[in-house]
Motif scaffolding. Structure first.
Motif, PDB file in Angstrom:
ATOM      1  N   ILE A 249       0.842  -1.198   0.000  1.00  0.00           N
ATOM      2  CA  ILE A 249       0.000   0.000   0.000  1.00  0.00           C
ATOM      3  C   ILE A 249       0.875   1.246   0.000  1.00  0.00           C
ATOM      4  O   ILE A 249       0.643   2.186  -0.777  1.00  0.00           O
ATOM      5  N   LEU A 250       1.891   1.251   0.858  1.00  0.00           N
ATOM      6  CA  LEU A 250       2.797   2.389   0.913  1.00  0.00           C
ATOM      7  C   LEU A 250       3.583   2.516  -0.390  1.00  0.00           C
ATOM      8  O   LEU A 250       3.753   3.617  -0.916  1.00  0.00           O
ATOM      9  N   GLN A 251       4.054   1.389  -0.913  1.00  0.00           N
ATOM     10  CA  GLN A 251       4.776   1.421  -2.182  1.00  0.00           C
ATOM     11  C   GLN A 251       3.906   1.994  -3.285  1.00  0.00           C
ATOM     12  O   GLN A 251       4.350   2.823  -4.088  1.00  0.00           O
ATOM     13  N   TYR A 252       2.650   1.548  -3.328  1.00  0.00           N
ATOM     14  CA  TYR A 252       1.731   2.060  -4.357  1.00  0.00           C
ATOM     15  C   TYR A 252       1.552   3.566  -4.204  1.00  0.00           C
ATOM     16  O   TYR A 252       1.620   4.321  -5.183  1.00  0.00           O
ATOM     17  N   ALA A 253       1.310   4.017  -2.963  1.00  0.00           N
ATOM     18  CA  ALA A 253       1.087   5.437  -2.712  1.00  0.00           C
ATOM     19  C   ALA A 253       2.281   6.280  -3.141  1.00  0.00           C
ATOM     20  O   ALA A 253       2.110   7.342  -3.752  1.00  0.00           O
ATOM     21  N   LEU A 254       3.487   5.809  -2.844  1.00  0.00           N
ATOM     22  CA  LEU A 254       4.683   6.564  -3.181  1.00  0.00           C
ATOM     23  C   LEU A 254       4.980   6.513  -4.676  1.00  0.00           C
ATOM     24  O   LEU A 254       5.309   7.535  -5.290  1.00  0.00           O
ATOM     25  N   ASN A 255       4.850   5.321  -5.271  1.00  0.00           N
ATOM     26  CA  ASN A 255       5.163   5.172  -6.696  1.00  0.00           C
ATOM     27  C   ASN A 255       4.167   5.916  -7.579  1.00  0.00           C
ATOM     28  O   ASN A 255       4.540   6.514  -8.592  1.00  0.00           O
ATOM     29  N   GLN A 256       2.883   5.855  -7.200  1.00  0.00           N
ATOM     30  CA  GLN A 256       1.840   6.493  -8.001  1.00  0.00           C
ATOM     31  C   GLN A 256       1.521   7.912  -7.533  1.00  0.00           C
ATOM     32  O   GLN A 256       0.660   8.567  -8.129  1.00  0.00           O
ATOM     33  N   ASN A 257       2.191   8.338  -6.464  1.00  0.00           N
ATOM     34  CA  ASN A 257       1.902   9.648  -5.864  1.00  0.00           C
ATOM     35  C   ASN A 257       0.396   9.773  -5.615  1.00  0.00           C
ATOM     36  O   ASN A 257      -0.253  10.733  -6.048  1.00  0.00           O
ATOM     37  N   SER A 258      -0.145   8.779  -4.901  1.00  0.00           N
ATOM     38  CA  SER A 258      -1.598   8.636  -4.796  1.00  0.00           C
ATOM     39  C   SER A 258      -2.044   8.411  -3.360  1.00  0.00           C
ATOM     40  O   SER A 258      -1.409   7.669  -2.612  1.00  0.00           O
ATOM     41  N   ASP A 259      -3.145   9.062  -2.983  1.00  0.00           N
ATOM     42  CA  ASP A 259      -3.843   8.715  -1.755  1.00  0.00           C
ATOM     43  C   ASP A 259      -4.717   7.493  -2.035  1.00  0.00           C
ATOM     44  O   ASP A 259      -5.195   7.303  -3.165  1.00  0.00           O
ATOM     45  N   VAL A 260      -4.941   6.667  -1.013  1.00  0.00           N
ATOM     46  CA  VAL A 260      -5.680   5.416  -1.188  1.00  0.00           C
ATOM     47  C   VAL A 260      -6.934   5.433  -0.305  1.00  0.00           C
ATOM     48  O   VAL A 260      -6.840   5.584   0.913  1.00  0.00           O
ATOM     49  N   TYR A 261      -8.094   5.280  -0.943  1.00  0.00           N
ATOM     50  CA  TYR A 261      -9.379   5.260  -0.240  1.00  0.00           C
ATOM     51  C   TYR A 261     -10.057   3.912  -0.447  1.00  0.00           C
ATOM     52  O   TYR A 261      -9.729   3.165  -1.382  1.00  0.00           O
ATOM     53  N   VAL A 262     -11.024   3.630   0.419  1.00  0.00           N
ATOM     54  CA  VAL A 262     -11.801   2.405   0.274  1.00  0.00           C
ATOM     55  C   VAL A 262     -13.272   2.714   0.554  1.00  0.00           C
ATOM     56  O   VAL A 262     -13.595   3.556   1.405  1.00  0.00           O
ATOM     57  N   TYR A 263     -14.159   2.067  -0.212  1.00  0.00           N
ATOM     58  CA  TYR A 263     -15.611   2.173   0.036  1.00  0.00           C
ATOM     59  C   TYR A 263     -16.192   0.783  -0.158  1.00  0.00           C
ATOM     60  O   TYR A 263     -16.081   0.189  -1.228  1.00  0.00           O
ATOM     61  N   SER A 264     -16.837   0.275   0.903  1.00  0.00           N
ATOM     62  CA  SER A 264     -17.454  -1.046   0.852  1.00  0.00           C
ATOM     63  C   SER A 264     -18.810  -0.980   1.532  1.00  0.00           C
ATOM     64  O   SER A 264     -18.908  -0.576   2.692  1.00  0.00           O
ATOM     65  N   GLY A 265     -19.864  -1.371   0.797  1.00  0.00           N
ATOM     66  CA  GLY A 265     -21.200  -1.375   1.381  1.00  0.00           C
ATOM     67  C   GLY A 265     -22.163  -0.492   0.618  1.00  0.00           C
ATOM     68  O   GLY A 265     -21.893  -0.053  -0.503  1.00  0.00           O
ATOM     69  N   ALA A 266     -23.318  -0.241   1.233  1.00  0.00           N
ATOM     70  CA  ALA A 266     -24.378   0.532   0.592  1.00  0.00           C
ATOM     71  C   ALA A 266     -23.926   1.960   0.322  1.00  0.00           C
ATOM     72  O   ALA A 266     -23.348   2.619   1.184  1.00  0.00           O
ATOM     73  N   MET A 267     -24.180   2.450  -0.883  1.00  0.00           N
ATOM     74  CA  MET A 267     -23.828   3.820  -1.239  1.00  0.00           C
ATOM     75  C   MET A 267     -24.821   4.769  -0.558  1.00  0.00           C
ATOM     76  O   MET A 267     -26.033   4.651  -0.746  1.00  0.00           O
ATOM     77  N   SER A 268     -24.305   5.692   0.242  1.00  0.00           N
ATOM     78  CA  SER A 268     -25.180   6.562   1.035  1.00  0.00           C
ATOM     79  C   SER A 268     -24.507   7.889   1.306  1.00  0.00           C
ATOM     80  O   SER A 268     -23.298   8.044   1.122  1.00  0.00           O
ATOM     81  N   ARG A 269     -25.304   8.852   1.772  1.00  0.00           N
ATOM     82  CA  ARG A 269     -24.748  10.159   2.111  1.00  0.00           C
ATOM     83  C   ARG A 269     -23.745  10.086   3.265  1.00  0.00           C
ATOM     84  O   ARG A 269     -22.705  10.745   3.212  1.00  0.00           O
TER      85      ARG A 269
END
Length: 363
Positions: A8-28
């Motif tokens: 995860i850290l390697q991906y973030a550094l290599n891609q210069n990217s923040d990493v988010y996750v969303y699992s479950g019902a889409m809601s406000r």
């Protein structure tokens, strides 16, 4: 976990990217969690979202997609399991959709609350399909009875009379069904479908593709696999080997924190898990980088002049004529026992696994 095993850290550094996750019902509440997490992120140039959902609130999906497009240069969605309905709408806003072997998208089948039933929803297309089906059957009933009347009468009954009788039969059979359709409910469904159409268009998807995703599939759960998604949408691809390892590690982190396989399958119930995966380098890595930076800026000192244990990168280190530092001389006079064991100076860092306070107690 060191930096070489932290994918995860390697991906973030290599891609210069923040990493988010969303699992479950889409809601406000879920979309609010994503937006609030941004302020705790590293606010890197790009964003990655690992997404698993059966659908839900189209407005929440649209808010998340627009947010990522506005705040980041490049937005990538990773799909490992189901990503249906509002989840597909969110994915349409990404620059890339990376689909693993078990990944599946779905139609833009807007879900609306079911009358008098908590937590249950109907497809926004149900009522239109009902009307279409009723119209098809009404014509079949009329045609069948019209031809039968004409044939059985031997020409005695004229066409006008036969048509009138056949239409009354068709109306009589279908009237109890069509009378249950609420005009207000019909308007509500029409608006709900219009919402999906407008959101898809505003996310930059061709109107023809949006219309196909809304009307050309028979059910909410219809599977749009990788091959079909690749032909239908732009920017759809398979993950690289490293990306597979990255997503697997996200799965491990989420399972450890929630107790559920909430990357391959949506978080259970009418709830969701949404937020940021921390991707800050460990403190020891930052300290090492800082030391290397200071060392590169320090003035050159002949190695022969350094006493054993002296640190050339420490600003307060000054060499004495006998080859030791002022600090070492003071420490040695205060702690005579250190002279017998020079390899464990009282000011030295504690060995791995021991705290600095434990080292102080030994001194």
């Amino acid at each position: 976990m060191d930096i070489t095993s932290n994918k995860i850290l390697q991906y973030a550094l290599n891609q210069n990217s923040d990493v988010y996750v969303y699992s479950g019902a889409m809601s406000r509440p879920g979309s609010n969690s994503i937006l609030e997490a941004y302020y705790n992120s590293s606010q890197r140039e790009n964003a990655a979202l690992v997404l698993t959902t059966y659908g839900g609130d189209a407005e929440a999906a649209y808010i998340i997609a627009r947010f990522f497009r506005q705040m980041y240069t490049r937005f990538t969605v990773y799909v490992v399991g189901p990503c249906k309905s509002a989840g597909t709408l969110l994915a349409l806003g990404a620059h890339e959709i990376v689909m693993d072997l078990q990944a599946e998208l779905g139609p833009l089948d807007v879900q609306v609350a079911k009358d008098n039933e908590l937590w249950r929803r109907n497809s926004g297309l149900d009522i239109f399909q009902s009307l279409t089906t009723a119209g098809q059957y009404s014509f079949q009933i009329f045609e069948t009875n019209f031809l039968r009347i004409k044939a059985s009468s031997g020409g005695v009954i004229n066409t006008e009379t036969a048509a009138d009788v056949a239409s009354k039969i068709a109306v009589g059979l279908l009237a109890p069904i069509t009378s249950q359709i609420d005009p207000l409910r019909l308007g509500e469904m029409q608006r709900a479908v219009g919402v999906a159409r407008e959101y898809g268009s505003r996310l930059g998807v061709d109107d023809e593709i949006v219309e196909k995703l809304i009307t050309d599939y028979p059910s909410h759960g219809f599977v749009i696999d990788f091959e079909e998604a690749k032909d239908l949408l732009k920017g759809v691809r398979r993950p690289t080997e490293f990306e597979q390892e990255f997503v697997q590690q996200v799965q491990q982190v989420m399972k450890h924190s929630t107790g559920h396989e909430c990357i391959k399958m949506p978080f259970p119930g009418n709830q969701s898990v949404a937020g940021l995966i921390p991707t800050e380098p460990p403190a020891e890595v930052e300290a090492s980088d800082a030391e290397e930076s200071e060392a590169s800026e320090a003035p050159d000192v002949e190695p022969a002049e350094l006493a054993e244990g002296a640190d050339p990168t420490t600003e307060d280190t000054h060499l004495r004529e006998d080859g030791t530092t002022h600090e070492q001389a003071e420490t040695t006079s205060d702690h005579p026992e250190a002279q017998q064991h020079p390899e464990h100076q009282p000011g030295d860092r504690a060995p791995s696994g021991e705290s600095d306070s434990a080292s102080d107690e030994r001194g």
